[in-house]
Motif scaffolding. Structure first.
Motif, short mmCIF file in Angstrom:
data_model
loop_
_atom_site.label_atom_id
_atom_site.label_comp_id
_atom_site.label_asym_id
_atom_site.label_seq_id
_atom_site.Cartn_x
_atom_site.Cartn_y
_atom_site.Cartn_z
N MET B 250 1.08 -1.49 0.15
CA MET B 250 0.36 -0.01 0.07
C MET B 250 1.19 0.98 0.00
N GLU B 252 2.79 2.33 -2.29
CA GLU B 252 3.14 2.51 -3.51
C GLU B 252 1.26 3.11 -3.64
N MET B 253 0.29 3.59 -2.93
CA MET B 253 -0.82 3.45 -3.19
C MET B 253 -1.36 4.51 -2.80
N PRO B 254 -0.73 5.80 -2.74
CA PRO B 254 -1.33 6.75 -1.14
C PRO B 254 -2.64 6.67 -2.00
N GLY B 255 -3.72 7.03 -0.59
CA GLY B 255 -4.88 7.69 -0.49
C GLY B 255 -6.09 6.51 -1.44
N MET B 256 -5.50 5.00 -1.00
CA MET B 256 -6.04 4.27 -1.74
C MET B 256 -6.13 3.51 -0.15
N THR B 263 -7.22 1.44 7.60
CA THR B 263 -6.23 1.01 6.81
C THR B 263 -6.08 1.83 4.92
N ILE B 264 -4.66 2.68 5.21
CA ILE B 264 -5.40 3.84 4.35
C ILE B 264 -3.82 4.26 4.64
N GLU B 266 -2.14 8.06 3.85
CA GLU B 266 -2.92 9.41 4.09
C GLU B 266 -1.62 10.23 4.08
N GLY B 267 -0.58 10.05 4.88
CA GLY B 267 0.83 10.83 5.29
C GLY B 267 2.13 10.21 5.58
N GLN C 120 -11.73 6.90 -3.17
CA GLN C 120 -10.45 6.08 -3.47
C GLN C 120 -10.16 7.42 -4.14
N ALA C 121 -8.00 7.11 -4.91
CA ALA C 121 -7.61 7.83 -4.64
C ALA C 121 -7.81 7.63 -6.88
#
Lengths: 82, 307, 284
Positions: B250, B252-256, B263-264, B266-267, C120-121
């Protein structure tokens, strides 16, 4: 009356399949809607057969020996609840 | 001993007539010494029974029927009604509340946690499977039916704390297979705001004589791991800790969002990499695979102190 | 709540470089939100005089908006002072949490935020929307949260934490996942079947690996039925298409009977999640 899906088959003795009261009872007890009442008779809903969770509530609801649940993947009969 | 619950703990199940709650009640009654489920609450269902447990309309009726304070409640009511149910439990003197319900709005959770703290009550969850003291008692769906729970959990020296309910069982089963039993395993929930974090449970394990080491399951998102690292450093904890971090991809996938509501990434502080570094700074080993946890723990237990 | 007198830049950056220019204060979610908390927060960075008195209600109302509208973030940045001493918000950023959508319908409608817009982004792909449709077909359990990746290894995995662990594990052993997904909460056979069919039908996917952490609520036999049914309905051989089935736990004895019958390779809890992932990669 016997109906088989991929994993589960159910057989209801023709002698009781026309019992409207039993049909209603089976419809009520089955948590995955395998039974329905159709014209006062027991109907087995084909597309729900494989959803059977092996709870045996239907076996318990029917007169002894009149309803059997077949596990087609293991050639076994589901036991009646203790 | 154990933390939070023991064989004498009494509890109720709020929302007891729901499908999952009926199963959960059966499981708790069957496991270990048999939980003391002294009542259930579903408004409008007074007078019913669920596996022999009397059902009441209100928590107050359950407390009156029991004739004294009840220790805990497992809350399984739908998200829109959870806050009221938890307030009801707290205002009726219940001190330990396990919230199973998922998808409760954060504002409601913040209010429940705040009221609990004002009243000296403790919340576990939301979005959790509860607490288990192996061979003694379980409070919640943790481990599943009694016979399945008995396969995974055995009594012993390790405290388990996990953000994932399922992984609590997976890790405990791995420990069990390696001969390391558990003192208490707690599924703390996967939401962004929860009632009890790692750092908030550590003092309880610290004070528990049976517990000799801690295993945690963790994920990206939130600040709980940083708080744990801080707690360990500031309190010079006697307990060695081994962690497992899932969701490294995750970073590599910010905001997802994956896995759980909380579990995200954000910073920067949310990432798996950052958390692993912080835990390591505090002497907490992060295992690459779950199967390595027992070995690492055994070597830490063999060492003289938590270096 | 936060207040900074250094607007126009990222608040995280200000907090790092000029911590004395960031005021922080917790406020109660139980008590009605009143001015004093905002006043304390603003005054803590040295703001006083009429500015303090004009700024206080702005922060109070922003906090009230944050709570009443179920925000996860409510930020005004920058906030500008005009020559006459009044304040104007030049930009603002608000995030509402998904869980609160049902009770904020009226506001979302007014703002023109549609049902399909998630937090979602990136926008959902066709494959992901098909996954949502599978999950929405009935209310029993979860077989969804599908995310598309560009690899070739199909994954039917669960639950929340288990999926995260297994996805990492597959990548650790050099596998390139075609997708991420989550099974949990004891889904129906039909739902597990729908998910497996979706993954099996994805271009480039040859085999699927069916793996979960030890289950206690979800049933091994029900998932086994679902994934095997998916193969059969696509005229595929389950023994060939399912590279590994590793779901230990509730009803595993029954599940293993089904897998035996169809010749599907499976593993119990003595095979770790990482070992199972390795087997899946080797078989793909």
């Amino acid at each position: 009356m016997r109906k088989d899906a991929i994993f589960i088959g159910i057989e209801v003795d023709d002698a009781v399949a026309g019992d409207a009261q039993l049909a209603a009872k089976l419809e009520e007890v089955c948590p995955v809607d395998i039974f329905a009442v159709a014209g006062g008779r027991v109907e087995i809903v084909d597309e729900n057969l494989d959803e059977c969770i092996l709870c045996a509530m239907c076996i318990q609801a029917a007169p002894q020996g009149t309803l059997t649940v077949h596990k087609l993947y293991s050639n076994e009969l589901l036991d009646a609840p203790a | 001993m154990s933390i939070l619950i023991n064989e004498d703990t009494t509890f109720i199940v709020q929302g007891i007539t729901g499908r999952e709650a009926v199963n959960l009640t059966r499981e708790c009654l069957d496991y270990g010494a048999g939980a003391k489920v002294v009542g259930g609450v579903t408004p409008g269902r007074l007078g019913r029974e669920v596996h022999g447990v009397p059902v009441f309309d209100t928590v107050k009726q359950a407390v009156d029927h029991h004739g004294g304070p009840i220790d805990g409640s497992v809350v399984t009511v739908p998200p829109a009604f959870t806050k009221d149910a938890v307030f009801e439990a707290i205002e009726n003197g219940i001190k330990l509340i396990v919230i199973v319900t998922e998808r409760i709005p954060r504002r409601d959770v913040a209010q429940m946690v705040e009221l609990a703290s004002l009243r000296g009550a403790r919340i576990i969850g939301p979005n959790c499977l509860g607490i288990i003291v192996p061979d003694v008692i379980k409070m919640g769906g943790i481990g599943g039916p009694a016979k399945d729970a008995a396969k995974a959990y055995t009594s012993g020296p390790i405290g388990v704390i996990s953000r994932s309910g399922g992984m609590t069982t997976e890790m405990s089963s791995t420990l069990t297979a390696a001969g390391l039993g558990q003192s208490t395993a707690v599924s703390i929930g996967g939401d962004a705001i929860i009632g009890s974090s790692y750092a908030e449970l550590m003092p309880l394990f610290e004070a528990d004589e049976q517990t000799e080491g801690i295993v945690i399951y963790t994920e990206p998102g939130g600040r709980m791991e940083a708080e744990l690292a801080k707690w360990v450093k500031e309190n010079n904890s006697r307990l060695p800790i081994v962690a497992f971090m899932a969701g490294r991809f995750m970073d590599e996938m910010p905001g997802m969002s994956f896995g759980h509501a909380g579990t995200i990434v954000e910073g920067k502080e949310d990432t798996a990499a950052e958390k692993i570094a912080r835990l390591a700074e505090a002497g907490i080993t992060v295992a690459e695979e779950i199967s390595q946890i027992p070995e690492i723990m055994k070597s830490k237990l063999g060492a003289p102190a938590n270096a | 709540m936060l207040f900074s007198d250094m607007g126009g830049i990222d608040i995280e950056e200000v907090a790092e470089t000029h911590p004395d220019h960031v005021g922080r204060r917790h406020f109660s979610n139980l008590l009605p939100i009143s001015d004093f908390a905002a006043k304390e927060c603003i005054a803590s960075v040295g703001v006083t005089g009429s500015r303090l008195n004009r700024l206080t209600p702005i922060l109070t109302r922003l906090a009230r908006l944050f709570v009443e509208r179920d925000m996860t973030l409510a930020e005004i940045n920058p906030l500008c002072e005009l020559e006459d001493g009044t304040f104007v918000a030049l930009d603002a950023h608000m995030d509402m949490e998904n869980e609160a959508r049902p009770r904020q319908k009226a506001l979302l409608h007014e703002l023109g935020v549609g049902h399909e817009e998630t937090r979602q982004a990136r926008e959902a792909t066709e494959f992901e929307l098909a996954g949502e449709a599978v999950d929405a077909q009935d209310h029993r359990g979860v077989a969804g949260n599908v995310t598309e990746f560009d690899g070739d290894l199909g994954l039917v995995i669960g639950a929340g934490g288990g999926s995260l662990t297994l996805f990492d594990a597959v990548r650790k052993y050099g596998g390139k996942p075609a997708n991420y997904c989550e099974i949990g909460g004891n889904p129906s056979v039909e739902k597990a079947c729908g998910l497996a069919k979706l993954v099996l039908s994805k271009p480039g996917v040859d085999k699927i690996a069916v793996m979960m952490s030890i289950v206690s609520n979800t049933r091994v036999d029900i998932v086994a039925r679902g994934v095997i049914k998916a193969c059969l309905e696509l005229n595929m051989d389950p023994a060939e298409k399912i590279s590994i089935f590793r779901i230990p736990g509730a009803w595993e004895e029954e599940g293993f009977k089904i897998l035996d019958h169809y010749g599907v390779r499976y593993a119990d809890r003595t095979t770790s999640m990482h070992e199972a992932a390795k087997l899946a990669v080797e078989a793909s």
